[in-house]
Design an enzyme around this catalytic site. Structure first.
Site, PDB file in Angstrom:
ATOM      1  N   HIS A 191       0.840  -0.906  -0.075  1.00  0.00           N
ATOM      2  CA  HIS A 191       0.054   0.111  -0.203  1.00  0.00           C
ATOM      3  C   HIS A 191       0.971   1.542  -0.256  1.00  0.00           C
ATOM      4  O   HIS A 191       0.362   2.416   0.629  1.00  0.00           O
ATOM      5  CB  HIS A 191      -1.049  -0.206   1.497  1.00  0.00           C
ATOM      6  CG  HIS A 191      -2.090  -1.248   1.368  1.00  0.00           C
ATOM      7  ND1 HIS A 191      -2.722  -0.978   2.837  1.00  0.00           N
ATOM      8  CD2 HIS A 191      -2.358  -2.319   0.262  1.00  0.00           C
ATOM      9  CE1 HIS A 191      -3.218  -2.492   2.052  1.00  0.00           C
ATOM     10  NE2 HIS A 191      -3.630  -2.373   0.930  1.00  0.00           N
TER      11      HIS A 191
HETATM   12  C1  LIG Z   1       0.161  -7.575  -4.556  1.00  0.00           C
HETATM   13  C2  LIG Z   1      -0.646  -6.223  -4.525  1.00  0.00           C
HETATM   14  C3  LIG Z   1      -1.940  -6.723  -3.626  1.00  0.00           C
HETATM   15  C4  LIG Z   1      -2.841  -5.289  -3.368  1.00  0.00           C
HETATM   16  N1  LIG Z   1      -3.615  -5.617  -2.546  1.00  0.00           N
HETATM   17  C5  LIG Z   1      -4.692  -4.972  -2.943  1.00  0.00           C
HETATM   18  C6  LIG Z   1      -5.711  -5.191  -2.447  1.00  0.00           C
HETATM   19  O1  LIG Z   1      -6.718  -6.150  -2.247  1.00  0.00           O
HETATM   20  N2  LIG Z   1      -6.927  -3.819  -1.718  1.00  0.00           N
HETATM   21  C7  LIG Z   1      -6.251  -2.667  -1.992  1.00  0.00           C
HETATM   22  O2  LIG Z   1      -7.757  -1.079  -2.235  1.00  0.00           O
HETATM   23  N3  LIG Z   1      -5.293  -2.191  -2.767  1.00  0.00           N
HETATM   24  C8  LIG Z   1      -4.633  -3.476  -2.734  1.00  0.00           C
HETATM   25  N4  LIG Z   1      -3.426  -2.809  -3.606  1.00  0.00           N
HETATM   26  C9  LIG Z   1      -3.155  -1.706  -3.915  1.00  0.00           C
HETATM   27  C10 LIG Z   1      -3.136  -0.769  -4.691  1.00  0.00           C
HETATM   28  O3  LIG Z   1      -3.483  -1.678  -6.128  1.00  0.00           O
HETATM   29  C11 LIG Z   1      -2.383   0.162  -5.637  1.00  0.00           C
HETATM   30  O4  LIG Z   1      -2.471   0.911  -3.879  1.00  0.00           O
HETATM   31  C12 LIG Z   1      -2.933   1.087  -6.275  1.00  0.00           C
HETATM   32  O5  LIG Z   1      -3.597   0.070  -7.855  1.00  0.00           O
HETATM   33  C13 LIG Z   1      -1.847   2.812  -6.495  1.00  0.00           C
HETATM   34  O6  LIG Z   1      -2.966   2.709  -7.957  1.00  0.00           O
HETATM   35  P1  LIG Z   1      -2.384   3.997  -8.957  1.00  0.00           P
HETATM   36  O7  LIG Z   1      -2.857   4.283  -9.678  1.00  0.00           O
HETATM   37  O8  LIG Z   1      -1.529   4.688  -7.816  1.00  0.00           O
HETATM   38  O9  LIG Z   1      -0.650   3.459  -8.779  1.00  0.00           O
HETATM   39  P2  LIG Z   1      -0.969   1.879  -9.870  1.00  0.00           P
HETATM   40  O10 LIG Z   1      -2.127   0.930  -9.542  1.00  0.00           O
HETATM   41  O11 LIG Z   1       0.525   1.591  -9.237  1.00  0.00           O
HETATM   42  O12 LIG Z   1      -0.863   2.303 -11.726  1.00  0.00           O
HETATM   43  C14 LIG Z   1       0.325   3.338 -11.475  1.00  0.00           C
HETATM   44  C15 LIG Z   1       0.467   2.799 -13.248  1.00  0.00           C
HETATM   45  O13 LIG Z   1       1.341   3.692 -13.751  1.00  0.00           O
HETATM   46  C16 LIG Z   1       2.497   2.951 -14.749  1.00  0.00           C
HETATM   47  N5  LIG Z   1       3.977   3.413 -14.872  1.00  0.00           N
HETATM   48  C17 LIG Z   1       4.313   3.857 -13.965  1.00  0.00           C
HETATM   49  N6  LIG Z   1       5.604   5.028 -13.971  1.00  0.00           N
HETATM   50  C18 LIG Z   1       5.140   4.822 -15.945  1.00  0.00           C
HETATM   51  C19 LIG Z   1       6.199   5.977 -16.473  1.00  0.00           C
HETATM   52  N7  LIG Z   1       7.634   6.190 -16.226  1.00  0.00           N
HETATM   53  N8  LIG Z   1       5.475   5.839 -17.949  1.00  0.00           N
HETATM   54  C20 LIG Z   1       4.396   5.133 -17.670  1.00  0.00           C
HETATM   55  N9  LIG Z   1       3.622   4.630 -17.263  1.00  0.00           N
HETATM   56  C21 LIG Z   1       3.860   4.942 -15.716  1.00  0.00           C
HETATM   57  C22 LIG Z   1       2.521   1.742 -14.023  1.00  0.00           C
HETATM   58  O14 LIG Z   1       3.210   0.835 -15.272  1.00  0.00           O
HETATM   59  C23 LIG Z   1       1.125   1.493 -14.118  1.00  0.00           C
HETATM   60  O15 LIG Z   1       0.649   0.513 -14.790  1.00  0.00           O
HETATM   61  C24 LIG Z   1      -2.010  -4.026  -3.913  1.00  0.00           C
HETATM   62  C25 LIG Z   1      -1.308  -4.108  -4.509  1.00  0.00           C
HETATM   63  C26 LIG Z   1      -0.616  -5.103  -5.212  1.00  0.00           C
HETATM   64  C27 LIG Z   1       1.347  -4.883  -6.126  1.00  0.00           C
END
Ligand SMILES: Cc1cc2nc3c(=O)[nH]c(=O)nc-3n(C[C@H](O)[C@H](O)[C@H](O)COP(=O)(O)OP(=O)(O)OC[C@H]3O[C@@H](n4cnc5c(N)ncnc54)[C@H](O)[C@@H]3O)c2cc1C
Length: 597
Positions: free
Chosen positions: A523
């Site tokens: 997280h």
């Molecule tokens: C194994 C695991 C289990 C989890 N389980 C849960 C759960 O059950 N419930 C829950 O609420 N949360 C859970 N989480 C956490 C939750 O999934 C994340 O907090 C959430 O997805 C984060 O969202 P975000 O939009 O901040 O980033 P992310 O979902 O990480 O998305 C970021 C995106 O940006 C892209 N990106 C990164 N850098 C670049 C770049 N330089 N150029 C272009 N694209 C880029 C990445 O490829 C990715 O697609 C879990 C996470 C993991 C890894």
């Protein structure tokens, strides 16, 4: 490598779309397709006269990732950025090279493709705290409408609840399959002065429940499925996959962000933004991109000879939820949940990829959660430990995926867990909900394609360790309640090899296990903290605009000033939705006023 082979086979099933010729300029560029970026992209591209570009480092989501049971397998594929935290004393000691694995999703849907699909909004107190830290507009009452806007509740008894909605993009439901063991977990709640609750309604923050998951008919619904796939044919929305953004281009005179530099097919390219750039690359990569763009701590950037556009504490304030993932209890129900069952489910899946259901619908075995308070809790309006209940344990998949995803060494696994492989097991991961320790992200290189350095600083504040120890003891006590004893639950009596010097089950023993199997619950957040400009600890304002840089916002896990006391996916969808509304407001008023249709 058999796993690489499997991944290649899986990719053959992936739907592909014609490659779009990227225009030289768009109104908006969104970077990242996780929950934050997907929600922003969808809502901005509702405005027909705005041209929106979504840039994503990875490729399309593959259909196999929709199968909840094999969730941890995907951490071993190229859908994971594959980060490892730096070695630090007193944590992750049973991990290879004593470095914790920090999986992050790469590809359409971001980490919502790797995640366990648990959908939790958090407590009203979480958001009221955000507002109180200088963030008008973020109190629970103000963010609540967005939680309703996101959700399509599919649990029959909750569909008509005033606290839920059935009109949003994100389906939320129970797993179609329910084990006998989760019944014991739910029943055990009353033996510890708790009850079963709907944890997503505002009045209840303590209690047990089956997980409310982002699934439809037993299959994963990622942020890609929810927010992008349904609108992918909008003519004003372009998507550029396999495009890694390396820098935001900032004009040093005007301090305006005007485009991004990215690498696609090995070539460096540039695309311009007329209105705004929104970074949604997640709590590790968003600060990484910002620092390479000259926005970050001055001294640190200068040490890499990066020209400083704005001195801000980017990458600091890193918060994460951790657990000790090594508890294992045997039981005597006839419901076999081991590697063979999983393989059988995987083969069923290969033959019948379009159908969900059965044991295959349980996200990595996780079926229930429970919010509880330890004796150390000083704030009665908060839980400080969450039980994450799963059918299975580190041994259930014979050590092939979960423990490899965590990086647990052969020595630890073979000595403490291997003997459980043919047995029926369950586990609770006690998750530390209100960590006081703060980590940080630093650049490791001047090359933006190189990974940053990650420091969790887990247990930097020792009270985190002892609260987690209480959580572990409470989970063990739960296993001794009547419902779990009825199914013959027994704690794995084999101590961890690194903790044999302590009396088994003593506080010191559990503290040692927490330092050995210090597992992230993934997280990571807070690295571009939202708050007032003047206090020097924040990166974006309450409208998610990067302080001192025009036309640049952040909409992802990084902006959370304090990590909520629950799983963060739901609030990140909320952040994305709210960000899009704030952008629409900005461009529909004053000197910026443009026609929005
Ligand atoms: C194994 C695991 C289990 C989890 N389980 C849960 C759960 O059950 N419930 C829950 O609420 N949360 C859970 N989480 C956490 C939750 O999934 C994340 O907090 C959430 O997805 C984060 O969202 P975000 O939009 O901040 O980033 P992310 O979902 O990480 O998305 C970021 C995106 O940006 C892209 N990106 C990164 N850098 C670049 C770049 N330089 N150029 C272009 N694209 C880029 C990445 O490829 C990715 O697609 C879990 C996470 C993991 C890894």
């Amino acid at each position: 490598e058999p796993l690489t082979f499997l991944e290649t086979v899986m990719r053959l099933y992936t739907k592909t779309y014609p490659e779009i010729q990227i225009l030289p300029e768009y109104d908006f560029i969104v970077v990242g397709s996780g929950p934050g970026g997907a929600a922003v992209t969808n809502r901005l591209s509702e405005v027909k006269n705005w041209k929106v570009l979504l840039m994503e480092s990875g490729g399309e989501q593959i259909p196999f990732s929709e199968w909840p049971l094999i969730v941890s397998y995907f951490q071993l594929t190229s859908f994971n950025w594959g980060y490892r935290a730096e070695k630090q004393p007193g944590q992750c000691q049973a991990m290879v090279k004593q470095r914790c694995r920090w999986p992050r999703g790469k590809g359409m849907g971001g980490s919502s493709v790797l995640n366990y699909m648990i959908y939790t909004r958090g407590t009203p107190r979480d958001y009221d705290r955000w507002a109180a830290m200088g963030n008008p507009g973020w109190s629970y009452d103000e963010v609540y409408p967005y939680f309703l806007k996101i959700e399509n509740m599919t649990i029959p008894e909750l569909r008509n609840s005033p606290h839920h909605s059935t009109t949003g993009y994100v389906p939320v439901g129970y797993n179609p399959y329910k084990s006998q063991v989760v019944d014991a977990f739910l029943e055990s709640s009353k033996y510890v002065n708790q009850s079963t609750i709907d944890y997503n309604q505002p009045e209840n923050y303590l209690g047990f429940s089956r997980i409310q998951a982002t699934t439809r008919n037993g299959k994963r619904v990622s942020s890609y499925h929810a927010y992008i796939e349904p609108v992918r044919n909008r003519p004003n929305l372009h998507i550029s996959l396999n495009s890694q953004v390396t820098r935001v281009l900032i004009d040093s005179e005007s301090k305006k962000a005007y485009g991004v530099e990215f690498v696609k097919n090995g070539k460096k390219r540039i695309v311009f933004a007329r209105k705004e750039i929104i970074l949604s690359a997640g709590a590790i990569n968003t600060p990484h991109i910002l620092m390479h763009s000259g926005v970050g701590p001055r001294e640190h950037l200068e040490s890499f000879k990066i020209k400083v556009e704005r001195d801000l504490p980017v990458g600091e304030n890193l918060q994460d939820h951790i657990t000790m993932a090594g508890l294992a209890f045997t039981h005597n129900t006839t419901e076999l949940f081991n590697y063979n069952t999983m393989l059988a489910q995987a083969f069923t899946m290969m033959y019948n990829i379009s159908k969900g259901g059965g044991m295959g619908s349980i996200p990595g075995g996780v079926e229930g959660i429970g919010f509880v308070q330890t004796k150390y809790n000083t704030d009665p309006s908060y839980p400080d430990i969450e039980f994450i209940f799963a059918i299975g344990s580190l041994a259930a998949d014979s050590g092939h995926t979960v423990r490899r995803g965590m990086g647990i060494t052969d020595e630890c696994y073979n000595q403490a867990y291997k003997h459980l492989e043919q047995k029926n097991t369950w586990t609770i991961w006690p998750m530390l909900l209100l960590p006081k320790s703060r980590g940080r992200i630093l650049l490791g290189s001047r090359n933006p394609l190189k990974a940053p350095l990650l420091y969790g600083n887990y247990f930097q504040d020792e009270s985190d360790l002892w609260t987690l120890v209480e959580g572990i003891k409470m989970a063990v006590n739960l296993s001794r309640t009547e419902p779990f004893q009825r199914i013959g639950s027994k704690l794995n009596p084999v101590p961890l090899p690194g903790c044999k010097q302590y009396e088994f089950e003593s506080d010191d023993y559990w503290a040692c296990t927490a330092r050995q199997i210090t597992a992230t619950v993934h997280h990571m957040s807070g690295t571009c903290r939202m708050g007032i400009n003047e206090d020097g600890t924040t990166v974006v304002d309450n409208e998610l605009r990067v302080h001192g840089i025009k036309n640049l916002r952040v909409a992802d896990a990084s902006v959370m000033p304090i990590l909520i006391a629950a799983h963060p996916m739901a609030p990140i969808y909320m952040i994305g939705e709210k960000c899009a509304d704030m952008i629409k407001d900005t461009w529909s008023q004053g000197e910026n006023k443009v026609e929005i249709r």
